[in-house]
Design an enzyme around this catalytic site. Structure first.
Site, mmCIF file in Angstrom:
data_model
loop_
_atom_site.group_PDB
_atom_site.id
_atom_site.type_symbol
_atom_site.label_atom_id
_atom_site.label_comp_id
_atom_site.label_asym_id
_atom_site.label_seq_id
_atom_site.Cartn_x
_atom_site.Cartn_y
_atom_site.Cartn_z
ATOM 1 C CD GLU A 24 36.501 42.880 39.673
ATOM 2 O OE1 GLU A 24 37.556 42.225 39.512
ATOM 3 O OE2 GLU A 24 35.405 42.343 39.894
ATOM 4 C CG HIS B 59 34.117 38.489 36.626
ATOM 5 N ND1 HIS B 59 33.603 39.666 37.110
ATOM 6 C CD2 HIS B 59 35.295 38.324 37.263
ATOM 7 C CE1 HIS B 59 34.437 40.185 37.988
ATOM 8 N NE2 HIS B 59 35.481 39.387 38.109
ATOM 9 C CD GLU B 60 37.152 35.046 37.346
ATOM 10 O OE1 GLU B 60 38.252 35.622 37.216
ATOM 11 O OE2 GLU B 60 36.407 35.234 38.339
ATOM 12 C CG HIS C 68 39.896 39.377 35.792
ATOM 13 N ND1 HIS C 68 40.238 40.631 36.209
ATOM 14 C CD2 HIS C 68 38.877 38.989 36.605
ATOM 15 C CE1 HIS C 68 39.452 40.996 37.236
ATOM 16 N NE2 HIS C 68 38.613 40.018 37.483
HETATM 17 ZN ZN ZN Z 1 37.233 40.015 39.133
#
Ligand code: ZN
Length: 498
Positions: free
Chosen positions: A295, A265-266, A269
């Site tokens: 996101e 997830h990170e 980003h």
């Molecule tokens: Zn996030």
């Protein structure tokens, strides 16, 4: 270009870069606070962070900035990029200057206190203890909305802060279609055959987890020469400079997929931040400002790649080398493990299918609170009713109900919907990528992520933030935010095992 407007524009660039310097220094202090700062340093660190934030705010709200904005605006011959930068600056400057100092100060004071009260209220399952703080925060948030201005409803003024043009009415249309299908899919998904608990194969030593996480993040395109992965209580990604984008995760020896999915997830980003136009660092053209778009990238890598069958097939041999006990299972079982569906009370523990139901509930309650259709006193009851309607479950207590999230205690209203916007847009963008890259599935099975990262870089990351988010999305996918690709994706996926 007249000399005056040309110099006005270059002064704005200079000021923006100075603010980026201060903000990145502040981000470094905050990264340290979350990853390694000794506890006794907390008080002075809070002072350092507040001082830098105030300096940065003062530089942007100074009277000369308003003059430069007006002078630059009058210039007939700014480039398209300059115009884009200018439009974003005008939007952010307007929002920054129209709040009176006493309101900003009061909000900071009340929310600092409210956070402590919320922590205790949640521990004690005592909503009544938190209610007066929430009432106070809401009143201040409505005052903010009045300063910022809005057309249809005060809640819109807060949504606007996360993405220009974001409106509650649009969200309700998107979320309405989403909620009904997600509830039905969750019920069907729970009926899938049971799978063995991964914890039977524990422990998964931390060194092995760190090795696997770094390998996968790097394969996706996260550059470890311009980043690093550390440990913190709550995983996050932060930008400390154009060549310094850091991630954090947390580890559980009983289940290696916890830390892995936080990293995926990170890293999503992080890959976005690492591929912004570096020469434009500190200006909108070199920033990823819109939360719902940001996101979409974390969700794309976490869910569309990380929770796909091909990911588990492709990485299973490596996982078996790092954790030999996994050889007793197979990629199919692991894939099912990371895709199991269970309706539950806590948002941050939710699976992919039920996650958005948690968001829809919060969005509707926030909207009603701002409209004055719901009082803080009646919030627990409204939560229970809304939860029963969306999930078909009875909330056992407020700790697992309206007291569970940190957001409201920090006066963050309108933040929740950006999570679901990210889910919708991730599906939309990934669907477009699959059409544009006919060999994508084969590439993914070979762990060759470069074509996808390259396509995203060229078509999304390099675009920065000089266009409004819906325009960026429309240029990329042909349409504005749509719920259809996401529903197709969820249906296809859940249909594979029900
Ligand atoms: Zn996030």
């Amino acid at each position: 270009m007249s000399a005056k407007s040309a110099s006005a524009f270059s002064r704005l660039v200079e000021r923006a870069r100075e603010i980026a310097l201060l903000d990145s220094i502040n981000a470094t202090l905050q990264w340290d606070q979350q990853t390694g700062m000794p506890p006794a340093a907390a008080e002075y660190r809070a002072e350092q962070i507040a001082w830098l934030a105030a300096r940065s705010h003062a530089l942007w709200t100074a009277p000369e900035v308003e003059e430069w904005l007006a002078d630059a605006e009058a210039s007939p011959d700014l480039s398209a990029t300059d115009r884009g930068n200018l439009a974003v600056w005008q939007w952010s400057h307007r929002r920054a200057v129209c709040l009176p100092g006493r309101l900003v100060e009061k909000l900071a004071r009340v929310s600092a206190r409210a956070h402590e009260i919320w922590v205790e209220a949640r521990r004690q399952n005592d909503f009544a203890a938190f209610a007066p703080s929430l009432e106070q925060l809401l009143a201040l948030a409505r005052e903010q909305a009045d300063c910022w201005g809005y057309e249809a409803e005060p809640y819109d003024a807060h949504l606007e802060g996360y993405e220009p043009g974001l409106r509650a009415e649009t969200l309700e249309k998107l979320f309405g279609g989403l909620a009904e299908t997600a509830t039905a899919l969750a019920v069907a998904g729970e009926a899938a055959p049971p799978i063995p608990d991964l914890r039977e194969f524990a422990p998964f030593p931390l060194e092995g987890q760190k090795k696997l996480n770094a390998m996968v993040a790097e394969a996706f395109g996260y550059d470890l020469a311009a980043g690093r992965i550390d440990e913190s209580a709550h995983p996050f990604c932060t930008t400390l400079g154009p060549q310094d984008i850091r991630l954090t995760t947390r580890y559980d020896e009983a289940d290696f997929t916890d830390s892995l999915f936080s990293v995926l997830h990170e890293a999503g980003h992080g890959i976005y931040e690492q591929n912004l136009p570096e020469s434009a660092f500190g200006t909108p053209a070199g920033s990823a400002l819109y939360l719902g778009l940001h996101e979409s990238q974390s969700r794309l890598w976490e869910n569309h790649i990380g929770r796909s069958r091909s990911f588990w097939e492709a990485w299973f041999p490596t996982m078996g080398e790092i954790f030999p006990q996994l050889r007793r299972t197979n990629p199919e079982q692991l894939w099912r493990h990371v895709n199991r569906i269970r309706r539950s009370f806590i948002r941050v523990e939710a699976d992919e299918v039920t996650y958005d139901l948690h968001i829809v509930l919060r969005f509707r309650l926030e909207r009603a609170l701002f409209a004055g259709d719901l009082s803080v006193r009646d919030l627990p009851h409204a939560w229970q009713e809304g939860f029963a309607q969306l999930f078909g479950l009875t909330v056992p207590d407020d700790r697992r109900g309206c007291l569970q999230d940190v957001h409201w205690s920090g006066a963050s209203f309108g933040y929740f919907p950006t999570y679901s916007l990210g889910n919708l847009r991730a599906a939309q963008i990934f669907q477009t990528a699959r059409r544009a890259l006919p060999n994508l599935e084969e590439n993914l099975l070979r762990r060759d992520y470069q074509p996808l990262t390259g396509w995203l870089t060229k078509n999304l990351y390099r675009a920065g933030s000089i266009l409004p988010p819906e325009e960026i999305l429309q240029k990329l996918t042909g349409v504005t935010t749509s719920v259809t690709p996401y529903l197709e994706y969820l249906r296809e996926k859940t249909g594979e095992w029900t």
